[in-house]
Structures are given as C-alpha cells and as structure tokens.
Design a protein around this motif. Structure first.
Motif, PDB file in Angstrom:
ATOM      1  N   ILE A   1      -8.865   6.453 -11.738  1.00 33.20           N
ATOM      2  CA  ILE A   1      -8.132   7.505 -11.031  1.00 33.20           C
ATOM      3  C   ILE A   1      -8.479   8.881 -11.578  1.00 33.20           C
ATOM      4  N   LEU A   2      -8.636   8.993 -12.902  1.00 36.71           N
ATOM      5  CA  LEU A   2      -9.024  10.288 -13.467  1.00 36.71           C
ATOM      6  C   LEU A   2     -10.436  10.678 -13.031  1.00 36.71           C
TER       7      LEU A   2
ATOM      8  N   ASN B   1      -2.809  18.621  -1.349  1.00 42.46           N
ATOM      9  CA  ASN B   1      -2.301  17.593  -0.432  1.00 42.46           C
ATOM     10  C   ASN B   1      -3.280  16.430  -0.284  1.00 42.46           C
ATOM     11  N   LEU B   2      -4.543  16.735  -0.070  1.00 43.51           N
ATOM     12  CA  LEU B   2      -5.529  15.668   0.113  1.00 43.51           C
ATOM     13  C   LEU B   2      -5.771  14.892  -1.173  1.00 43.51           C
ATOM     14  N   THR B   3      -5.753  15.574  -2.311  1.00 45.35           N
ATOM     15  CA  THR B   3      -5.935  14.873  -3.581  1.00 45.35           C
ATOM     16  C   THR B   3      -4.777  13.922  -3.821  1.00 45.35           C
ATOM     17  N   LEU B   4      -3.551  14.387  -3.581  1.00 44.68           N
ATOM     18  CA  LEU B   4      -2.389  13.512  -3.757  1.00 44.68           C
ATOM     19  C   LEU B   4      -2.415  12.348  -2.758  1.00 44.68           C
TER      20      LEU B   4
ATOM     21  N   GLY C   1      -2.688   8.486  -3.773  1.00 41.79           N
ATOM     22  CA  GLY C   1      -1.727   7.502  -3.271  1.00 41.79           C
ATOM     23  C   GLY C   1      -2.415   6.325  -2.599  1.00 41.79           C
ATOM     24  N   GLU C   2      -3.385   6.620  -1.741  1.00 46.10           N
ATOM     25  CA  GLU C   2      -4.132   5.555  -1.065  1.00 46.10           C
ATOM     26  C   GLU C   2      -4.924   4.736  -2.077  1.00 46.10           C
ATOM     27  N   PHE C   3      -5.547   5.419  -3.015  1.00 46.64           N
ATOM     28  CA  PHE C   3      -6.313   4.757  -4.059  1.00 46.64           C
ATOM     29  C   PHE C   3      -5.415   3.806  -4.845  1.00 46.64           C
ATOM     30  N   THR C   4      -4.220   4.290  -5.210  1.00 38.43           N
ATOM     31  CA  THR C   4      -3.281   3.479  -5.980  1.00 38.43           C
ATOM     32  C   THR C   4      -2.824   2.261  -5.179  1.00 38.43           C
ATOM     33  N   LEU C   5      -2.513   2.452  -3.916  1.00 38.09           N
ATOM     34  CA  LEU C   5      -2.081   1.328  -3.071  1.00 38.09           C
ATOM     35  C   LEU C   5      -3.172   0.267  -2.967  1.00 38.09           C
ATOM     36  N   ILE C   6      -4.390   0.710  -2.688  1.00 34.60           N
ATOM     37  CA  ILE C   6      -5.507  -0.238  -2.592  1.00 34.60           C
ATOM     38  C   ILE C   6      -5.741  -0.912  -3.942  1.00 34.60           C
ATOM     39  N   TYR C   7      -5.637  -0.133  -5.011  1.00 39.00           N
ATOM     40  CA  TYR C   7      -5.848  -0.687  -6.346  1.00 39.00           C
ATOM     41  C   TYR C   7      -4.798  -1.743  -6.670  1.00 39.00           C
TER      42      TYR C   7
END
Length: 156
Positions: free
Chosen positions: A97-98, A117-120, A124-130
């Motif tokens: 994530i970093l 906004n796009l980074t957050l 969020g999407e990255f975290t959900l998929i992860y």
C-alpha cells in the motif's frame, strides 16, 4: 528465503508492462496524443511546463513502473519466510500500500485536482481486493494444514 536478482528483474519487467498498459488507458481518455502519465497530474504538469521531451518522460515512467514491479515482487518473499501468516500478510500489505500510494502518484496516475479523493478511493479498493485475496490465501493455507494434520494422525 533468498530472493534472486533474476526474480526481481522479471518483477520489474512485469511492473513495466502493467504500468505501460495503465498509461495507455489513461492517455486514451485524457490526451489526444500518447503521454505515459496523466497530463494534469502534478508530475505531468511539471514535465510539460518545463518542455521536457516525451522520450525522457517515458524513461522516467519506465523507471517508476520498474521500481513498482520490483518492490511488489520483493514483498512477495514475505510469504516464504519463517513468519506467521498474519505477520506475512500485514507486512506485505504495508509495503504494497505504501509503494502503491507513493509510486502511483509519482507515476502520474491521478490528476492534480483529484489526488486526495482518487488516492483514498484507490487505497480503499486496493484494501478491499487485498482482504479478499488474503482471505483466500488464509483459507487455502488452512485447508493444506488440515490435510497435513489428518494425514499425520492417520499414520500414527
């Protein structure tokens, strides 16, 4: 577990191809000519305001994408170490994530006006998929351990 330079190199090559693919999609929607980064991203605005040749911009992007792929490949080695599954997942997630948040902004994936906004949203999407992938890995590992334990008890 020692990770070889060959594996890191091929991870970098993979990151380069993925970055190139993303840049083609972004360029298709936001620029009449191909640019390897978003023309309204902070780095894109800087490069264009300084009249830096597109080939140098491309070289910069290739280095960023290669670095991203190399770090992502290296962080995969956390699962091959003698760590608990939780520690491996948390360490891998933290590095991923970093790296993603920093290098995606340096790679010019997001326009300047929408970076927060796009980074957050991307995080969020990255975290959900992860989380979905981590749950699948956990379940798969749990099933393998269960199978090994049942074969060990049946032999005793």
């Amino acid at each position: 577990m020692k990770i070889r330079l060959k594996e890191l190199f091929f991870g970098g090559i993979g990151g380069t191809f993925i970055g190139l693919f993303i840049s083609m999609i972004i360029s298709y929607f936001y620029s009449p000519n191909y640019l390897p980064l978003h023309p309204r991203s902070p780095i894109g605005l800087f490069f264009l305001s300084q009249h830096i040749h597109v080939s140098l911009i491309m070289l910069y992007c290739l280095l960023i994408w290669f670095t991203m792929g190399t770090v992502f490949r290296w962080s995969g080695s956390f699962f091959q170490r003698d760590w608990s599954l939780l520690r491996s997942i948390l360490s891998h997630y933290g590095v991923m994530i970093l790296t993603f948040a920093l290098l995606s902004n340096l790679a010019g994936f997001f326009p300047a006006a929408k970076i927060p906004n796009l980074t957050l949203a991307a995080i969020g999407e990255f975290t959900l998929i992860y989380l979905i992938i981590a749950a699948a890995i956990y379940y798969h590992t749990y099933q393998k351990i269960k199978k090994i334990n049942s074969s060990l008890t049946s032999k005793s």
